[in-house]
Design a protein around this motif. Structure first.
Motif, PDB file in Angstrom:
ATOM      1  N   GLY A 164       0.786  -1.233   0.000  1.00  0.00           N
ATOM      2  CA  GLY A 164       0.000   0.000   0.000  1.00  0.00           C
ATOM      3  C   GLY A 164       0.814   1.276   0.000  1.00  0.00           C
ATOM      4  N   ALA A 165       2.131   1.166  -0.196  1.00  0.00           N
ATOM      5  CA  ALA A 165       2.979   2.371  -0.198  1.00  0.00           C
ATOM      6  C   ALA A 165       2.595   3.314  -1.341  1.00  0.00           C
ATOM      7  CB  ALA A 165       4.444   1.966  -0.316  1.00  0.00           C
ATOM      8  N   TRP A 166       2.036   2.790  -2.415  1.00  0.00           N
ATOM      9  CA  TRP A 166       1.660   3.624  -3.551  1.00  0.00           C
ATOM     10  C   TRP A 166       0.633   4.688  -3.142  1.00  0.00           C
ATOM     11  CZ3 TRP A 166      -3.186   4.446  -5.508  1.00  0.00           C
ATOM     12  CH2 TRP A 166      -4.203   3.562  -5.090  1.00  0.00           C
ATOM     13  N   GLU A 167      -0.215   4.377  -2.168  1.00  0.00           N
ATOM     14  CA  GLU A 167      -1.235   5.334  -1.744  1.00  0.00           C
ATOM     15  C   GLU A 167      -0.598   6.586  -1.150  1.00  0.00           C
ATOM     16  OE1 GLU A 167      -4.855   3.797   0.105  1.00  0.00           O
ATOM     17  OE2 GLU A 167      -3.985   1.799  -0.039  1.00  0.00           O
ATOM     18  N   LEU A 168       0.424   6.400  -0.322  1.00  0.00           N
ATOM     19  CA  LEU A 168       1.119   7.548   0.261  1.00  0.00           C
ATOM     20  C   LEU A 168       1.806   8.366  -0.824  1.00  0.00           C
ATOM     21  CD1 LEU A 168       2.696   5.859   3.425  1.00  0.00           C
ATOM     22  CD2 LEU A 168       0.600   7.229   3.281  1.00  0.00           C
ATOM     23  N   ASN A 169       2.402   7.689  -1.807  1.00  0.00           N
ATOM     24  CA  ASN A 169       3.064   8.393  -2.909  1.00  0.00           C
ATOM     25  C   ASN A 169       2.049   9.183  -3.739  1.00  0.00           C
ATOM     26  OD1 ASN A 169       5.565   7.338  -2.174  1.00  0.00           O
ATOM     27  ND2 ASN A 169       5.335   5.541  -3.483  1.00  0.00           N
ATOM     28  N   ALA A 170       0.887   8.570  -3.984  1.00  0.00           N
ATOM     29  CA  ALA A 170      -0.141   9.258  -4.768  1.00  0.00           C
ATOM     30  C   ALA A 170      -0.650  10.486  -4.030  1.00  0.00           C
ATOM     31  CB  ALA A 170      -1.299   8.300  -5.058  1.00  0.00           C
ATOM     32  N   MET A 171      -0.877  10.384  -2.725  1.00  0.00           N
ATOM     33  CA  MET A 171      -1.356  11.519  -1.940  1.00  0.00           C
ATOM     34  C   MET A 171      -0.318  12.639  -1.902  1.00  0.00           C
ATOM     35  SD  MET A 171      -3.211   9.303   1.072  1.00  0.00           S
ATOM     36  CE  MET A 171      -3.607  10.699   2.117  1.00  0.00           C
ATOM     37  N   ALA A 172       0.957  12.261  -1.829  1.00  0.00           N
ATOM     38  CA  ALA A 172       2.028  13.265  -1.869  1.00  0.00           C
ATOM     39  C   ALA A 172       2.046  13.964  -3.221  1.00  0.00           C
ATOM     40  CB  ALA A 172       3.373  12.610  -1.577  1.00  0.00           C
ATOM     41  N   ASN A 173       1.821  13.223  -4.303  1.00  0.00           N
ATOM     42  CA  ASN A 173       1.773  13.824  -5.647  1.00  0.00           C
ATOM     43  C   ASN A 173       0.609  14.811  -5.761  1.00  0.00           C
ATOM     44  OD1 ASN A 173       3.962  12.259  -6.367  1.00  0.00           O
ATOM     45  ND2 ASN A 173       2.768  10.730  -7.469  1.00  0.00           N
ATOM     46  N   ILE A 174      -0.537  14.456  -5.176  1.00  0.00           N
ATOM     47  CA  ILE A 174      -1.697  15.354  -5.204  1.00  0.00           C
ATOM     48  C   ILE A 174      -1.392  16.635  -4.435  1.00  0.00           C
ATOM     49  CG2 ILE A 174      -4.081  15.634  -4.430  1.00  0.00           C
ATOM     50  CD1 ILE A 174      -4.446  12.608  -4.902  1.00  0.00           C
ATOM     51  N   ALA A 175      -0.812  16.483  -3.246  1.00  0.00           N
ATOM     52  CA  ALA A 175      -0.478  17.658  -2.433  1.00  0.00           C
ATOM     53  C   ALA A 175       0.505  18.565  -3.159  1.00  0.00           C
ATOM     54  CB  ALA A 175       0.093  17.214  -1.092  1.00  0.00           C
ATOM     55  N   THR A 176       1.490  17.980  -3.827  1.00  0.00           N
ATOM     56  CA  THR A 176       2.469  18.776  -4.582  1.00  0.00           C
ATOM     57  C   THR A 176       1.791  19.539  -5.710  1.00  0.00           C
ATOM     58  OG1 THR A 176       4.250  17.212  -4.072  1.00  0.00           O
ATOM     59  CG2 THR A 176       4.561  18.646  -5.973  1.00  0.00           C
ATOM     60  N   TYR A 177       0.888  18.881  -6.427  1.00  0.00           N
ATOM     61  CA  TYR A 177       0.152  19.537  -7.514  1.00  0.00           C
ATOM     62  C   TYR A 177      -0.640  20.734  -6.992  1.00  0.00           C
ATOM     63  CZ  TYR A 177      -3.468  20.275 -11.057  1.00  0.00           C
ATOM     64  OH  TYR A 177      -4.330  20.846 -11.968  1.00  0.00           O
ATOM     65  N   LEU A 178      -1.346  20.533  -5.876  1.00  0.00           N
ATOM     66  CA  LEU A 178      -2.159  21.606  -5.308  1.00  0.00           C
ATOM     67  C   LEU A 178      -1.301  22.753  -4.782  1.00  0.00           C
ATOM     68  CD1 LEU A 178      -4.807  19.447  -3.408  1.00  0.00           C
ATOM     69  CD2 LEU A 178      -5.136  20.701  -5.544  1.00  0.00           C
ATOM     70  N   GLU A 179      -0.164  22.426  -4.175  1.00  0.00           N
ATOM     71  CA  GLU A 179       0.735  23.460  -3.661  1.00  0.00           C
ATOM     72  C   GLU A 179       1.273  24.329  -4.786  1.00  0.00           C
ATOM     73  OE1 GLU A 179       3.559  21.135  -1.601  1.00  0.00           O
ATOM     74  OE2 GLU A 179       2.275  20.774   0.144  1.00  0.00           O
ATOM     75  N   GLU A 180       1.552  23.720  -5.935  1.00  0.00           N
ATOM     76  CA  GLU A 180       2.045  24.490  -7.075  1.00  0.00           C
ATOM     77  C   GLU A 180       0.925  25.299  -7.728  1.00  0.00           C
ATOM     78  OE1 GLU A 180       3.842  21.607  -9.614  1.00  0.00           O
ATOM     79  OE2 GLU A 180       5.604  21.315  -8.320  1.00  0.00           O
ATOM     80  N   ALA A 181      -0.260  24.686  -7.867  1.00  0.00           N
ATOM     81  CA  ALA A 181      -1.372  25.361  -8.531  1.00  0.00           C
ATOM     82  C   ALA A 181      -1.946  26.495  -7.680  1.00  0.00           C
ATOM     83  CB  ALA A 181      -2.474  24.364  -8.869  1.00  0.00           C
ATOM     84  N   LEU A 182      -1.834  26.386  -6.362  1.00  0.00           N
ATOM     85  CA  LEU A 182      -2.411  27.388  -5.458  1.00  0.00           C
ATOM     86  C   LEU A 182      -1.323  28.092  -4.644  1.00  0.00           C
ATOM     87  CD1 LEU A 182      -5.414  25.210  -4.228  1.00  0.00           C
ATOM     88  CD2 LEU A 182      -5.545  27.163  -5.803  1.00  0.00           C
ATOM     89  N   ALA A 183      -0.160  28.246  -5.227  1.00  0.00           N
ATOM     90  CA  ALA A 183       0.977  28.830  -4.499  1.00  0.00           C
ATOM     91  C   ALA A 183       0.663  30.228  -3.980  1.00  0.00           C
ATOM     92  CB  ALA A 183       2.202  28.863  -5.412  1.00  0.00           C
ATOM     93  N   GLU A 184       0.016  31.046  -4.788  1.00  0.00           N
ATOM     94  CA  GLU A 184      -0.296  32.422  -4.368  1.00  0.00           C
ATOM     95  C   GLU A 184      -1.291  32.430  -3.213  1.00  0.00           C
ATOM     96  OE1 GLU A 184      -2.195  36.554  -6.227  1.00  0.00           O
ATOM     97  OE2 GLU A 184      -1.605  34.900  -7.558  1.00  0.00           O
ATOM     98  N   GLU A 185      -2.324  31.587  -3.325  1.00  0.00           N
ATOM     99  CA  GLU A 185      -3.339  31.516  -2.269  1.00  0.00           C
ATOM    100  C   GLU A 185      -2.739  30.996  -0.966  1.00  0.00           C
ATOM    101  OE1 GLU A 185      -5.326  31.917  -6.037  1.00  0.00           O
ATOM    102  OE2 GLU A 185      -3.734  30.570  -5.356  1.00  0.00           O
ATOM    103  N   ILE A 186      -1.828  30.052  -1.058  1.00  0.00           N
ATOM    104  CA  ILE A 186      -1.170  29.521   0.136  1.00  0.00           C
ATOM    105  C   ILE A 186      -0.288  30.600   0.766  1.00  0.00           C
ATOM    106  CG2 ILE A 186       0.510  27.830   0.970  1.00  0.00           C
ATOM    107  CD1 ILE A 186      -0.544  25.916  -1.175  1.00  0.00           C
ATOM    108  N   HIS A 187       0.424  31.333  -0.075  1.00  0.00           N
ATOM    109  CA  HIS A 187       1.298  32.406   0.425  1.00  0.00           C
ATOM    110  C   HIS A 187       0.487  33.482   1.156  1.00  0.00           C
ATOM    111  CE1 HIS A 187       4.625  35.237   0.585  1.00  0.00           C
ATOM    112  NE2 HIS A 187       3.836  36.170   0.057  1.00  0.00           N
ATOM    113  N   ASN A 188      -0.712  33.765   0.641  1.00  0.00           N
ATOM    114  CA  ASN A 188      -1.574  34.778   1.256  1.00  0.00           C
ATOM    115  C   ASN A 188      -2.430  34.227   2.380  1.00  0.00           C
ATOM    116  OD1 ASN A 188      -0.633  36.764  -0.526  1.00  0.00           O
ATOM    117  ND2 ASN A 188      -2.169  36.243  -2.071  1.00  0.00           N
TER     118      ASN A 188
END
Length: 236
Positions: free
Chosen positions: A205-229
């Motif tokens: 089940g290690a793939w699940e943790l990797n997939a969730m990390a990939n999702i978080a990375t995508y969101l952090e990049e796509a919403l970088a300005e909103e996260i910064h603010n």
């Protein structure tokens, strides 16, 4: 009718508050009128749809939390209100193909599944080539020592030889949102008489943790300005 009237009269003369044992109790059922009502969450099937909603500030400008619940589910909700409740505004659920694991399927279905539902890589090509070369007759034999398996397979136009199955195989099935890299994980490849093939997960089940990390990375990049603010917070 008389019973209801009698109860009404008793309610009028009954005290609203009763103190006993050092505690105060109400004799009537009270309903709060200014409570916040639940909202119907918007259901989307992609991370990009979720990002578009957050960027739009369509419903409000309050900070929101994005929770990566699993490789296939992401939710957007606001902070706790004065009654310790929160409202969910968006629920993203990945749109995924049907992939058969942990059981044997016929060779043709298995080949179609590999080509349609797995990201191309070296092991996928090897497995497709191997499975397509299996001899379909009553004389097919397998040798199995529990760790590796040998099957009768074509090695030429008319010749037949023994081929050892590669195990484990590293494959990338589509198991999370299409916008993020599909995590590679190991599978045990097995064959049965009649040309039936099965894939069995072997990464714990290690793939699940990797997939969730990939999702978080995508969101952090796509919403970088909103996260910064400090308008968006992400947890996984």
């Amino acid at each position: 009718m008389l019973k209801e009237f009698t109860q009404y009269v008793l309610d009028l003369v009954r005290p609203e508050l009763v103190e006993t044992g050092g505690n105060t109790y109400s004799t009537r059922q009270l309903n709060r009128l200014n409570v916040e009502h639940d909202v119907n969450a918007i259901n989307v099937r992609s991370l990009s749809g979720l990002v578009d909603y957050v960027k739009s500030n369509f419903d409000h400008e309050r900070p929101v939390m994005i929770h990566v619940e699993s490789p296939t589910k992401v939710n957007v909700f606001d902070s706790l209100n004065d009654v310790n409740d929160r409202r969910t505004y968006v629920k993203a659920a990945a749109l995924l193909p049907t992939i058969t694991f942990e059981q044997f399927v016929d060779r043709e279905k298995f080949q179609i599944m590999l080509q349609a539902c797995f990201v191309p890589n070296e092991h996928r090509s090897t497995v497709i080539k191997l499975v397509s070369s299996i001899v379909e007759d009553n004389s097919i034999t397998t040798t199995d020592d529990g760790l590796s398996q040998r099957v009768t397979a074509k090695t030429g136009v008319a010749s037949v030889g023994n081929v050892e199955l590669p195990n484990p195989v590293a494959l990338k099935p589509f198991r999370t949102f299409a916008e993020v890299p599909q995590p590679e994980s190991e599978f045990v490849l097995r064959l049965k008489e009649g040309g039936r093939v099965g894939l069995f997960e072997a990464d714990g089940g290690a793939w699940e943790l990797n997939a969730m990390a990939n999702i978080a990375t995508y969101l952090e990049e796509a919403l970088a300005e909103e996260i910064h603010n400090k308008k968006v917070y992400i947890i996984d």
